[in-house]
Every structure is written in C-alpha cells, then in structure tokens.
Design a protein around this motif. Structure first.
Motif: not given
Length: 483
Positions: A235-243
């Motif tokens: 996943d893109p970094r931003a999505l990983q951070e949200r997860k």
C-alpha cells in the motif's frame, strides 16, 4: 494541568485515559505515540518493553556477531592440538576415559587428527590446517579450550548455548541484549538472525524472546530471495500509516481489557518496526553496493552455492552492525540434509572440510573487514558450536567420524576487548576432558554482557514469581581473557 483519575476496582493496574496525550502514552507502543516521539527527536525502543540498565562500567562492545557453527566442530581438529591421539591411534581408550556425557565405552579407540597443526601469527596460536583463512587472523582470536556442557544432545546443547537453559523456555542471548540495551537504530530491530534456510535442533526457541516482550525476539533474514517476507509495501505510505493508527487504536482498547497487556503492546510495536524496516532492510541487505574486492574477500563469488550464501550473510552482518543492530547471528547452511551441519559421526575429513570451506573464509574476512574499518574494538565476533566431538571413534577407518562430546570443547572470540592470539583453559593430553580452568556457557554469557557494560546479575526480568536472568544462578566474568 492536573487531571483527577480513579483506579478501576477490577483492574487496579490500569489508569483510564483522560486525554489524547494520555491515551497515546498509555498505549506505550502505539503508532501515534511513536510518531509524536519521533517528531520530538527522542524516539527509542519502547521504554515499557526495555529494561534501562545503568552501566556498571564503560562498555567495550556495542555490537555482537555470533557465528553459530551448528552441530559441533571438533576441538581436536581445529584449535586444540593433541599429538597423543596420533601416537595412540587405534588403541582402546579404556574404562578411565569413559564418560556419561559423551558417546563412549571402553572399547572405543583413539583417533588422531587428519589435519596438521601449526603455530600462526606473531602470537604462535595453534590453528589446524583445516582453517587456513582463520589462521591468517590468529592474532585476533581468543580461543577458549575448556568449555564444558551438560548433555551430549544437539537440541539441549543448542538451547543451552542460546538461552542458558537445556530445556529452553527462556529468552535467547540476543533477546536479553535487545531487552537490556535496546536498539541504536529505530528503523531496525536490535536482534537479527541471518538464517541459511535451516532451523537448528531446539527449534525457534533458540532465537525467541520467551517471557520477555515479543519485540525482543529475532527478526529472521533469509539468504535466498527476498530477505524478509512482505518487506515490499503493498500500500502507499499514507494508507499504511492510517492502517497502523487504526490497529493501534483497536489493539490498545483490547489491551486495556486484557489481563496482560504486554503481548498486545509488543504486537503493535512489531507492526511499527516492520513498517519502518521497509526502506532500510532492503538497503542493508543489498550487498551489490559493496566493492567487488570486498565481495571476493568474503567469498560471495564462490561457485559453491552454500559458500556464496554464507558469505552473503556474513557481509550483511557487517552492514547490519554498521547500521546499529545490537546482536546479529549467522547460522550455517546444511549441504547434505544433516540436521546439524558440523555433526560428522562419519566422513569426518570430507564433511569438516566442506563446512570449513563454506564458512571460514567469510568469518576471517569479517574479522579483517571490521578491523580495517575501525569497528573490531567495539564489535565482538563469537565463533561457537554447541559442543565438541569425541577424540575417539568405534573403529579407525577411512570414513570414520567423531561423536558428541561435552566434557571439553573450544570456541573463540575476536575483538570487543578480548585478548587476541591467546588460549584459555586446557583439556587433557587426549582432549577428552578439561583439566585447567573449566568454563560453562554461563561464564561466556556473563563476560559478553560485561563487555557490553552490563552486569549479568543486574539484567533481570520478573516472571513466574521470581527474577530471571540469562545466566540463571551461574556465571562469572572471565577477566583473564579481557584486555
């Protein structure tokens, strides 16, 4: 601002969260708290999961590289020359040499070494012709010839070597180092095992954290293919951070209701470590960045795939300690489906030479490379198997071998403030038992921790109603081998 809080009657150890900052702090290893600490420039390994040891003395060692010679190299064929074995070869050992802690009976016969020994370097350290490359760094080696084990069984001795307990169920040495000292690099774990597609006898307990927080268990990096599963982000970094933020919130809520929150908090911390490793692990593992002459020195160019992969892992070990990993272990590859690569009950000459060819060039290159880079004084290289091998055999034949032996065997340390070009302890004239300065693995563990600035008696963890430590109730620092 003071906030009034009340303890829960059913869970007196849990404080309700009063605000966002309190929520983040009480989750201990939550993604949000790590992010906040990172912004403040004070990110370190989770304080709740790491025992802060106040050094009792100045540390000489920052990092350890443990070259594990799984199966038990023969001490009388490597670093402990015994001319009497050749003189008495083929003669019965007799009842006086029989021991319950080795595979022996009175009818077995002495077996001389098929390799010659020579004095090496300025120190005159005795090293067998089996190890021509290690012989070239003899002046860096501190050889202990008086190790004594407990049981002549691979699984039990492996666990003893790694955890200080023959039954396991205790943290490994690497996990204790991680727990006591933490990591120097927040983007990498403190404890890494460079595996060669083989799990030794004793299983993954050799590398586990047991009752310590799970953040201190080894991160496994394989030799072949992608070093770590799923290291490439999906996943893109931003999505990983949200997860990660969502996982931290859900797991923290669960931890607040659980009777023991530590495993859950450790799982959160492991998620976050994996997140941060995505960039650095592929970079550190990529040895193609190294000059070709360095790769050749280690043996990466070998046509023997086992030597190639071992050399790859040895070179990665140097890169990992440079990057700040506290404790790195390199395992041996298995080339003939033997469950312990150095376990030569037969074909001693053929297979000990194969093991030596696979590993010794890389270990010697590692020691040399660390020294040239000015890292050997603060990096300790440990070379050890879990046992030695009998100086006797059932019958002398061209294909005979040696069996399990824990009454006396050898290992060596290099760097890290250990005296080079010396031996410590002594076995009898046949190498059958220790006669001077017997040592156990607890003494080695205590001395390694000492060099890292840690009193082995002070590094403890409360579990099952008592304080546990790596050395249990044993161990002393071997000051005679320290510079």
């Amino acid at each position: 601002m003071k906030t009034s809080q009340k303890y829960s009657a059913c869970c007196p150890g849990h404080l309700p969260v009063a605000n966002r900052r309190g929520f983040l702090k009480n989750t201990s290893a939550g993604f949000g708290w790590l992010a906040l600490a990172g912004l403040l420039g004070k990110q370190t390994q989770s304080q709740a999961a790491t025992k802060q040891i106040r050094p009792q003395h100045t540390a000489r060692v920052k990092n350890v590289i443990f070259c594990f010679m799984d199966g038990g190299p023969s001490h009388v064929d490597t670093f402990d020359p015994k001319p009497a074995l050749k003189t008495h070869e083929g003669k019965p050992i007799g009842a006086g040499a029989v021991s319950k802690r080795s595979q022996s009976n009175a009818g077995r016969v002495w077996l001389g070494s098929p390799w010659n020994f020579q004095q090496r370097g300025e120190s005159g350290l005795w090293v067998s012709d089996l190890f021509p490359k290690l012989a070239s760094v003899a002046d860096e080696l501190c050889v202990v010839r008086s190790m004594v084990g407990e049981l002549p069984l691979h699984g039990q001795q492996n666990l003893l070597l790694h955890t200080g307990r023959i039954i396991g169920q205790a943290p490994s040495m690497g996990a204790w180092v991680s727990y006591g000292l933490g990591t120097e690099n927040q983007n990498l774990p403190a404890y890494v095992v460079l595996n060669n597609d083989w799990v030794p006898n004793g299983g993954l307990e050799n590398f586990g954290s047991s009752f310590l927080p799970a953040t201190h268990q080894a991160t496994m990096v394989r030799a072949k293919g992608i070093p770590v599963d799923n290291i490439q982000p999906g996943d893109p970094r931003a999505l990983q951070e949200r997860k990660l933020a969502l996982l931290a919130e859900q797991d923290s809520a669960f931890a607040a209701q659980a009777s023991e929150a530590s495993p859950i908090e450790s799982a959160i911390a492991n998620y976050e470590t994996a997140f941060r490793m995505q960039t650095l692990i592929p970079e550190v593992s990529d040895i193609s960045r190294e000059p070709l002459h360095i790769q050749r020195d280690y043996g990466v160019d070998s046509k023997d795939e086992h030597q190639h992969y071992y050399a790859t892992q040895a070179l990665r070990a140097r890169r990992l300690v440079e990057a700040g990993v506290r404790f790195v272990e390199i395992t041996c590859p298995s080339f003939d489906s033997n469950n312990s690569p150095w376990d030569q009950h037969g074909l001693l000459k053929q297979n000990h030479e194969k093991n030596a060819r696979i590993t010794e060039q890389s270990v010697a290159a590692l020691i040399t490379d660390l020294k040239l880079r000015g890292l050997l004084e603060e990096t300790l290289v440990v070379w050890a198997g879990e046992m030695g091998r009998t100086p006797h055999t059932p019958k002398v034949t061209p294909t005979c071998g040696r069996d399990h032996h824990v009454n006396g065997y050898s290992l060596f340390m290099a760097g890290g403030g250990f005296k080079g070009g010396m031996t410590y302890g002594e076995t009898d004239e046949f190498g059958n038992s220790v006669v001077i300065n017997p040592l156990t693995i607890h003494d080695i563990h205590a001395t390694i921790l000492h060099q890292m600035g840690v009193d082995h008696e002070a590094l403890t963890f409360r579990h099952g109603g008592r304080d546990h430590r790596l050395t249990d109730v044993h161990g002393h620092v071997i000051k005679e081998i320290l510079s």
